[in-house]
Design a protein around this motif. Structure first.
Motif, PDB file in Angstrom:
ATOM      1  N   ARG A 183       0.851  -1.195   0.000  1.00 42.95           N
ATOM      2  CA  ARG A 183       0.000   0.000   0.000  1.00 42.95           C
ATOM      3  C   ARG A 183       0.888   1.247   0.000  1.00 42.95           C
ATOM      4  NH1 ARG A 183      -4.492   1.013   4.637  1.00 42.95           N
ATOM      5  NH2 ARG A 183      -5.552  -0.703   3.535  1.00 42.95           N
ATOM      6  N   GLY A 184       0.526   2.216  -0.839  1.00 43.81           N
ATOM      7  CA  GLY A 184       1.290   3.453  -0.936  1.00 43.81           C
ATOM      8  C   GLY A 184       2.276   3.460  -2.086  1.00 43.81           C
ATOM      9  N   LEU A 185       2.566   2.286  -2.657  1.00 42.85           N
ATOM     10  CA  LEU A 185       3.435   2.195  -3.825  1.00 42.85           C
ATOM     11  C   LEU A 185       2.571   1.804  -5.015  1.00 42.85           C
ATOM     12  CD1 LEU A 185       6.526   0.374  -2.278  1.00 42.85           C
ATOM     13  CD2 LEU A 185       6.087   2.829  -2.475  1.00 42.85           C
ATOM     14  N   ASP A 186       2.819   2.434  -6.155  1.00 44.26           N
ATOM     15  CA  ASP A 186       1.840   2.354  -7.234  1.00 44.26           C
ATOM     16  C   ASP A 186       1.979   1.137  -8.136  1.00 44.26           C
ATOM     17  OD1 ASP A 186       4.225   3.153  -8.275  1.00 44.26           O
ATOM     18  OD2 ASP A 186       3.483   4.984  -9.230  1.00 44.26           O
ATOM     19  N   VAL A 187       3.054   0.374  -8.018  1.00 39.31           N
ATOM     20  CA  VAL A 187       3.203  -0.795  -8.886  1.00 39.31           C
ATOM     21  C   VAL A 187       3.590  -2.016  -8.059  1.00 39.31           C
ATOM     22  CG1 VAL A 187       3.855   0.539 -10.929  1.00 39.31           C
ATOM     23  CG2 VAL A 187       5.634  -0.275  -9.374  1.00 39.31           C
ATOM     24  N   VAL A 188       3.280  -3.182  -8.612  1.00 35.92           N
ATOM     25  CA  VAL A 188       3.690  -4.441  -7.994  1.00 35.92           C
ATOM     26  C   VAL A 188       5.197  -4.604  -8.185  1.00 35.92           C
ATOM     27  CG1 VAL A 188       3.401  -6.947  -8.064  1.00 35.92           C
ATOM     28  CG2 VAL A 188       1.429  -5.451  -8.435  1.00 35.92           C
ATOM     29  N   ARG A 189       5.884  -5.044  -7.136  1.00 34.53           N
ATOM     30  CA  ARG A 189       7.337  -5.188  -7.187  1.00 34.53           C
ATOM     31  C   ARG A 189       7.739  -6.656  -7.100  1.00 34.53           C
ATOM     32  NH1 ARG A 189       9.141   0.309  -6.281  1.00 34.53           N
ATOM     33  NH2 ARG A 189       7.175   1.457  -6.375  1.00 34.53           N
ATOM     34  N   ALA A 208      14.833   6.787  -0.970  1.00 39.48           N
ATOM     35  CA  ALA A 208      14.278   6.969   0.369  1.00 39.48           C
ATOM     36  C   ALA A 208      12.853   7.518   0.330  1.00 39.48           C
ATOM     37  CB  ALA A 208      15.176   7.908   1.184  1.00 39.48           C
ATOM     38  N   GLY A 209      12.522   8.260  -0.724  1.00 32.92           N
ATOM     39  CA  GLY A 209      11.165   8.780  -0.845  1.00 32.92           C
ATOM     40  C   GLY A 209      10.149   7.662  -0.989  1.00 32.92           C
ATOM     41  N   GLU A 210      10.458   6.686  -1.845  1.00 28.40           N
ATOM     42  CA  GLU A 210       9.570   5.537  -1.977  1.00 28.40           C
ATOM     43  C   GLU A 210       9.467   4.783  -0.658  1.00 28.40           C
ATOM     44  OE1 GLU A 210       9.004   3.751  -6.366  1.00 28.40           O
ATOM     45  OE2 GLU A 210      10.686   2.934  -5.218  1.00 28.40           O
ATOM     46  N   LEU A 211      10.584   4.641   0.028  1.00 28.83           N
ATOM     47  CA  LEU A 211      10.586   3.919   1.308  1.00 28.83           C
ATOM     48  C   LEU A 211       9.671   4.624   2.309  1.00 28.83           C
ATOM     49  CD1 LEU A 211      11.947   1.500   2.788  1.00 28.83           C
ATOM     50  CD2 LEU A 211      13.651   3.137   3.623  1.00 28.83           C
ATOM     51  N   ALA A 212       9.700   5.940   2.314  1.00 35.52           N
ATOM     52  CA  ALA A 212       8.863   6.700   3.245  1.00 35.52           C
ATOM     53  C   ALA A 212       7.385   6.618   2.879  1.00 35.52           C
ATOM     54  CB  ALA A 212       9.320   8.157   3.274  1.00 35.52           C
ATOM     55  N   ASP A 215       3.122   2.239   2.998  1.00 34.29           N
ATOM     56  CA  ASP A 215       2.224   2.144   4.153  1.00 34.29           C
ATOM     57  C   ASP A 215       2.260   0.700   4.658  1.00 34.29           C
ATOM     58  OD1 ASP A 215       0.219   2.059   6.007  1.00 34.29           O
ATOM     59  OD2 ASP A 215      -1.380   2.719   4.659  1.00 34.29           O
ATOM     60  N   LEU A 216       2.975   0.483   5.752  1.00 35.59           N
ATOM     61  CA  LEU A 216       3.096  -0.857   6.316  1.00 35.59           C
ATOM     62  C   LEU A 216       2.159  -1.072   7.500  1.00 35.59           C
ATOM     63  CD1 LEU A 216       6.963  -1.464   6.099  1.00 35.59           C
ATOM     64  CD2 LEU A 216       5.146  -2.225   4.543  1.00 35.59           C
ATOM     65  N   SER A 217       1.118  -0.238   7.578  1.00 37.09           N
ATOM     66  CA  SER A 217       0.105  -0.468   8.618  1.00 37.09           C
ATOM     67  C   SER A 217      -0.737  -1.696   8.289  1.00 37.09           C
ATOM     68  CB  SER A 217      -0.788   0.757   8.793  1.00 37.09           C
ATOM     69  OG  SER A 217      -1.528   1.013   7.608  1.00 37.09           O
ATOM     70  N   VAL A 218      -0.681  -2.107   7.018  1.00 33.66           N
ATOM     71  CA  VAL A 218      -1.322  -3.352   6.605  1.00 33.66           C
ATOM     72  C   VAL A 218      -0.253  -4.236   5.972  1.00 33.66           C
ATOM     73  CG1 VAL A 218      -3.589  -2.334   6.249  1.00 33.66           C
ATOM     74  CG2 VAL A 218      -1.964  -2.407   4.363  1.00 33.66           C
ATOM     75  N   ALA A 219      -0.456  -5.546   6.039  1.00 36.81           N
ATOM     76  CA  ALA A 219       0.533  -6.474   5.513  1.00 36.81           C
ATOM     77  C   ALA A 219       0.606  -6.377   3.995  1.00 36.81           C
ATOM     78  CB  ALA A 219       0.181  -7.898   5.925  1.00 36.81           C
ATOM     79  N   PRO A 220       1.805  -6.306   3.427  1.00 38.30           N
ATOM     80  CA  PRO A 220       1.919  -6.387   1.971  1.00 38.30           C
ATOM     81  C   PRO A 220       1.340  -7.699   1.455  1.00 38.30           C
ATOM     82  CG  PRO A 220       3.976  -5.624   2.953  1.00 38.30           C
ATOM     83  CD  PRO A 220       3.106  -6.089   4.079  1.00 38.30           C
ATOM     84  N   ASP A 221       0.863  -7.661   0.241  1.00 36.41           N
ATOM     85  CA  ASP A 221       0.297  -8.856  -0.394  1.00 36.41           C
ATOM     86  C   ASP A 221       1.400  -9.545  -1.190  1.00 36.41           C
ATOM     87  OD1 ASP A 221      -1.746 -10.658  -1.227  1.00 36.41           O
ATOM     88  OD2 ASP A 221      -1.856  -9.597  -3.135  1.00 36.41           O
ATOM     89  N   VAL A 222       1.714 -10.790  -0.815  1.00 32.41           N
ATOM     90  CA  VAL A 222       2.798 -11.540  -1.453  1.00 32.41           C
ATOM     91  C   VAL A 222       2.188 -12.706  -2.229  1.00 32.41           C
ATOM     92  CG1 VAL A 222       4.918 -12.848  -1.087  1.00 32.41           C
ATOM     93  CG2 VAL A 222       4.382 -10.903   0.406  1.00 32.41           C
TER      94      VAL A 222
END
Length: 330
Positions: A183-189, A208-212, A215-222
């Motif tokens: 969440r917060g990053l616009d593409v799947v990595r 560092a901007g992407e890192l900031a 949103d890790l308040s929810v678990a990333p989807d793997v």
């Protein structure tokens, strides 16, 4: 909570004047680069550490608060400890680690250093030589080392044992073996799976901007979803620096979402996974020593011979307390 003396710290806390068992529990609070834990000295193996008790102790508003609960217990008191004694008879003490949600975890790199500090504090280890600890991920060996930052903190180095890439060479060539949505990053990595006795998925970010923004308040989807879940590390490589002895040290910055906990200020096995993944992606000539910057501080990761990896960093005990178990959330 009231502060006890170290000598009075027992899992059951004694008894009431009427002879009935006390409903208190002596605990300590500690952290490794702000990855924090409720610690219990239960060397006699008297405590029934249920998932409900773990969740209550780790509750940050109604309990003591922590990313997890760690019990120092005699290896002979647990089936998993018996396996540790077979691996190394010196592993008389076992690190019984639970995530904040009550689930059992294999290992915790920051936690094992904090347990070493606890063992020193309660007299189970004199701080010299190696402390040999049983864990669910195998035996771990801890030693005191000099604080490389010069700040005078108590630093400990842990041989974290063997590591491997579950996806093998094919995953390295493809750039990863998982797709991760944050969440917060616009593409799947793409993410690379790294196993250190517990599972990790590492993905690299541009800056560092992407890192900031993540949103890790929810678990990333793997995808594919690992059968035991996974910790997810977001990493930004920061290049290399030349040390006074001429050696190279790689530098990465990391944030982490830990399964069963959420985002934490640090993760020891996650720091190892992050360094190992970036080193793997970098290819031949990459450094064997890495500094990993996490929100809670800095740790050092060193690749060892024989397919092992070492983690070094500080460990701090900040408090002792007696908990009223009847006052904990139910």
């Amino acid at each position: 909570m009231t502060a006890p003396s170290a000598s009075s710290a027992t899992p059951t806390g004694g008894s009431r004047p009427d002879g009935a068992p006390s409903s208190t529990l002596a605990v300590l609070k500690g952290h490794g680069t702000q990855n924090d834990f409720v610690l219990v000295d239960d060397r006699a193996g008297d405590l029934d550490l249920t998932p409900e008790l773990v969740r209550a102790l780790a509750d940050r508003r109604a309990g003591v608060g922590g990313d997890g609960v760690i019990r120092l217990v005699a290896s002979r008191a647990l089936p998993e400890g018996a396996a540790s004694l077979v691996e190394d008879p010196r592993a008389v003490w076992f690190m019984d680690y639970r995530n904040a949600d009550g689930s059992v975890a294999e290992m915790c790199g920051n936690g094992v250093r904090v347990v070493a500090r606890l063992a020193e504090h309660v007299g189970a280890w004199d701080g010299s030589g190696e402390l040999v600890l049983g864990t669910r991920a195998g035996v771990r060996r801890v030693r005191r080392v000099t604080d490389p930052t010069g700040r005078g903190a108590d630093w400990y180095a842990v041989d974290m044992g063997p590591w491997h890439l579950p996806g093998g060479a094919g995953a390295v060539e493809a750039g990863g073996d998982a797709e991760v949505t944050v969440r917060g990053l616009d593409v799947v990595r793409p993410g690379l799976s790294v196993d250190l006795g517990n599972p990790h998925t590492v993905l690299v970010l541009a800056d560092a901007g992407e890192l900031a923004r993540a949103d890790l308040s929810v678990a990333p989807d793997v995808v594919p979803e690992p059968p035991r879940g996974t910790n997810v590390e977001l990493v930004v490589p920061l290049g290399e620096r030349t040390e006074a002895d001429g050696g190279l040290t790689g530098v990465v910055r990391m944030r982490v979402h830990e399964r069963g906990v959420g985002e934490t200020r640090s993760c020891g096995t996650g720091a190892c996974a992050a360094a190992l993944a970036v080193r793997t992606w970098a290819g031949a000539g990459a450094p064997d020593v890495w500094t990993v910057e996490v929100p809670g501080g800095t740790v050092r990761v060193r690749v060892l011979d024989g397919g092992h990896v070492e983690l070094a960093g500080p460990a701090v005990l900040v408090a002792e307390a007696v908990v009223d178990l009847e006052a904990l959330p139910r």
